[in-house]
Write a protein that holds these residues in place. Sequence first.
Motif, PDB file in Angstrom:
ATOM      1  N   GLU A  22       0.821  -1.215   0.000  1.00  0.00           N
ATOM      2  CA  GLU A  22       0.000   0.000   0.000  1.00  0.00           C
ATOM      3  C   GLU A  22       0.852   1.260   0.000  1.00  0.00           C
ATOM      4  O   GLU A  22       0.387   2.343   0.352  1.00  0.00           O
ATOM      5  CB  GLU A  22      -0.940  -0.023   1.204  1.00  0.00           C
ATOM      6  CG  GLU A  22      -1.945  -1.181   1.143  1.00  0.00           C
ATOM      7  CD  GLU A  22      -2.738  -1.339   2.432  1.00  0.00           C
ATOM      8  OE1 GLU A  22      -2.695  -0.416   3.274  1.00  0.00           O
ATOM      9  OE2 GLU A  22      -3.400  -2.371   2.589  1.00  0.00           O
ATOM     10  N   GLN A  23       2.114   1.107  -0.362  1.00  0.00           N
ATOM     11  CA  GLN A  23       3.035   2.244  -0.559  1.00  0.00           C
ATOM     12  C   GLN A  23       3.368   2.969   0.732  1.00  0.00           C
ATOM     13  O   GLN A  23       3.652   4.177   0.719  1.00  0.00           O
ATOM     14  CB  GLN A  23       2.471   3.243  -1.587  1.00  0.00           C
ATOM     15  CG  GLN A  23       1.977   2.617  -2.882  1.00  0.00           C
ATOM     16  CD  GLN A  23       3.015   1.742  -3.554  1.00  0.00           C
ATOM     17  OE1 GLN A  23       4.164   2.145  -3.692  1.00  0.00           O
ATOM     18  NE2 GLN A  23       2.628   0.537  -3.963  1.00  0.00           N
ATOM     19  N   ASN A  24       3.333   2.287   1.864  1.00  0.00           N
ATOM     20  CA  ASN A  24       3.799   2.884   3.112  1.00  0.00           C
ATOM     21  C   ASN A  24       5.318   2.743   3.209  1.00  0.00           C
ATOM     22  O   ASN A  24       5.926   1.866   2.596  1.00  0.00           O
ATOM     23  CB  ASN A  24       3.136   2.190   4.306  1.00  0.00           C
ATOM     24  CG  ASN A  24       1.649   2.467   4.378  1.00  0.00           C
ATOM     25  OD1 ASN A  24       1.224   3.564   4.716  1.00  0.00           O
ATOM     26  ND2 ASN A  24       0.834   1.474   4.034  1.00  0.00           N
ATOM     27  N   ASP A  25       5.927   3.609   4.002  1.00  0.00           N
ATOM     28  CA  ASP A  25       7.377   3.569   4.246  1.00  0.00           C
ATOM     29  C   ASP A  25       7.610   2.651   5.447  1.00  0.00           C
ATOM     30  O   ASP A  25       7.285   3.000   6.580  1.00  0.00           O
ATOM     31  CB  ASP A  25       7.880   4.983   4.534  1.00  0.00           C
ATOM     32  CG  ASP A  25       9.392   5.047   4.699  1.00  0.00           C
ATOM     33  OD1 ASP A  25      10.016   3.996   4.895  1.00  0.00           O
ATOM     34  OD2 ASP A  25       9.942   6.153   4.621  1.00  0.00           O
ATOM     35  N   ASP A  44       9.548  -4.462  -0.619  1.00  0.00           N
ATOM     36  CA  ASP A  44      10.168  -3.138  -0.722  1.00  0.00           C
ATOM     37  C   ASP A  44      10.147  -2.478   0.657  1.00  0.00           C
ATOM     38  O   ASP A  44       9.368  -1.561   0.929  1.00  0.00           O
ATOM     39  CB  ASP A  44       9.404  -2.296  -1.741  1.00  0.00           C
ATOM     40  CG  ASP A  44      10.035  -0.918  -1.942  1.00  0.00           C
ATOM     41  OD1 ASP A  44      11.214  -0.743  -1.560  1.00  0.00           O
ATOM     42  OD2 ASP A  44       9.335  -0.022  -2.461  1.00  0.00           O
ATOM     43  N   GLU A 442      -6.965  -3.314  -3.717  1.00  0.00           N
ATOM     44  CA  GLU A 442      -6.592  -2.106  -4.456  1.00  0.00           C
ATOM     45  C   GLU A 442      -7.583  -0.965  -4.268  1.00  0.00           C
ATOM     46  O   GLU A 442      -7.334   0.154  -4.731  1.00  0.00           O
ATOM     47  CB  GLU A 442      -6.447  -2.422  -5.947  1.00  0.00           C
ATOM     48  CG  GLU A 442      -7.692  -2.977  -6.606  1.00  0.00           C
ATOM     49  CD  GLU A 442      -7.724  -4.499  -6.617  1.00  0.00           C
ATOM     50  OE1 GLU A 442      -8.365  -5.068  -7.514  1.00  0.00           O
ATOM     51  OE2 GLU A 442      -7.093  -5.118  -5.725  1.00  0.00           O
ATOM     52  N   LYS A 445      -7.614   2.192  -0.192  1.00  0.00           N
ATOM     53  CA  LYS A 445      -7.308   3.619  -0.038  1.00  0.00           C
ATOM     54  C   LYS A 445      -8.543   4.473  -0.319  1.00  0.00           C
ATOM     55  O   LYS A 445      -8.799   5.474   0.363  1.00  0.00           O
ATOM     56  CB  LYS A 445      -6.171   4.012  -0.974  1.00  0.00           C
ATOM     57  CG  LYS A 445      -4.824   3.428  -0.604  1.00  0.00           C
ATOM     58  CD  LYS A 445      -4.326   3.970   0.724  1.00  0.00           C
ATOM     59  CE  LYS A 445      -2.933   3.448   1.045  1.00  0.00           C
ATOM     60  NZ  LYS A 445      -2.478   3.863   2.398  1.00  0.00           N
TER      61      LYS A 445
END
Length: 458
Positions: A22-25, A44, A442, A445
């Motif tokens: 979910e594109q979190n750091d 990642d 997907e 969000k």
Amino acid sequence: MRVVICGAGQVGFGIAERLAAEQNDVSIIDSDARRIQLVTEQLDVRGIVGWGAHPDVLARAGIDQADMLIAVTLHDEVNMVACQIAHALFNVPTKVARIRAQTYLAQEWSDLFSREHLAIDVVISPEIEVGEMVLRRLSLPGAIDTVSFADGAVVAAGVICAEDCPILNAPLQQLTDLFPELHATIVAINRNGRTIVPSGMDQLHAGDTAYFVSQADQVERTLTLFGYDEMPGQRIVIAGGGNIGFYVARELEKRNPQARIKLIEHDKERAQAIAEATERVLVLNGDALDHSILDEAGVGEADIMVALTNDDRINILSCLLARQIGARRILALLNEQGYAGFARGLGIDAHVNPRQITVSRVLQHVRRGRICGVHALLDGSGEIIEAEALETSPLVGKALRDLNLPDGVRIGAILRDHKVLQPRGDLVVRAHDRVVLFALAERIKRVEQMFRVALEFF
């Protein structure tokens, strides 16, 4: 969101996998260099080798910039100290800790995790979470997955559609007319490994796994319409007397006075301790893979065999032995995600995945907006979410038919003033309604945005 995770085991990896997707750091800490190598090769994320309870290790992971610390190592004390350091030295807003030892959770020590003491915002107890899931499965024969929302008023359940399922091959929008007693909404279908969010024109096929949302007291009736009308079993054999097995046995003893419960535990001292701590549980000291022990436990006459040891292979094999001997139903605890389809192919009626349950509990606190509950389904391909609609939500003041929800989102129920409402087209969403819905991964969000506080997020 910037998140630091302590522990790269099954639970830590599962959380990191979801958050990174979910594109979190995400930064993840573990003392085992091999685990860190595996997680960084596959995801990642940033990996740090070291102890999560050491300030310098947390600093290397970027804890000073983190929005959340999630401590899920195998050691309660490491998790607690990591949260305390994150609070005292780095002022991290949200600290989540997995606590397994039940003594820390006893009512008399309830102040332990307050901000004045250990400053842990969210405590997750896998044994209780998993134990409650097992108990729900036992109370609802036929369901392969169950979870409660809205303070227990709403239940989401999964069921496999057999060849003789009465509601096959009819458009979902016609089911209410064909089956007026169906007080449930089908929100997701898994067909041949693919997750579908159905429209009113979709139909159920034999072999599908359907997930429905229903008022809690209508779940058994709904299961009957799917062709499952078994009564909850009263003769129960439990394999494994660890924390989960003991919790299930003790709660069954309290909640179901008619149940005849037998528990098999390999360790003699543990078996003795469980026998002393329970009143009506017959405890047998032996191996759950020993045919003579299973015979002594009366598995051949059991309504259900529940395998809750720490070893997936023992759970699978003991269930298969129980089925061969004559147990009517079998349920296994499976930690490895890949074993689920394999076990179902062998005829295991249902399974419980501790990692999925724990990850779902953590995600509930990661999700933005007024999210009250989360349960991940179907290997993370989607989630059942409970959220509160605020005055600024784009849902409020509109009939459901006019909402123009994104593809991949389906509302299952609405709780208003302690009353469960089915999602009919003319139903208008009000502020403070609690909405239970399914969303593909997907689309999550978008769901978070629908339940955020201010309109500028849209």
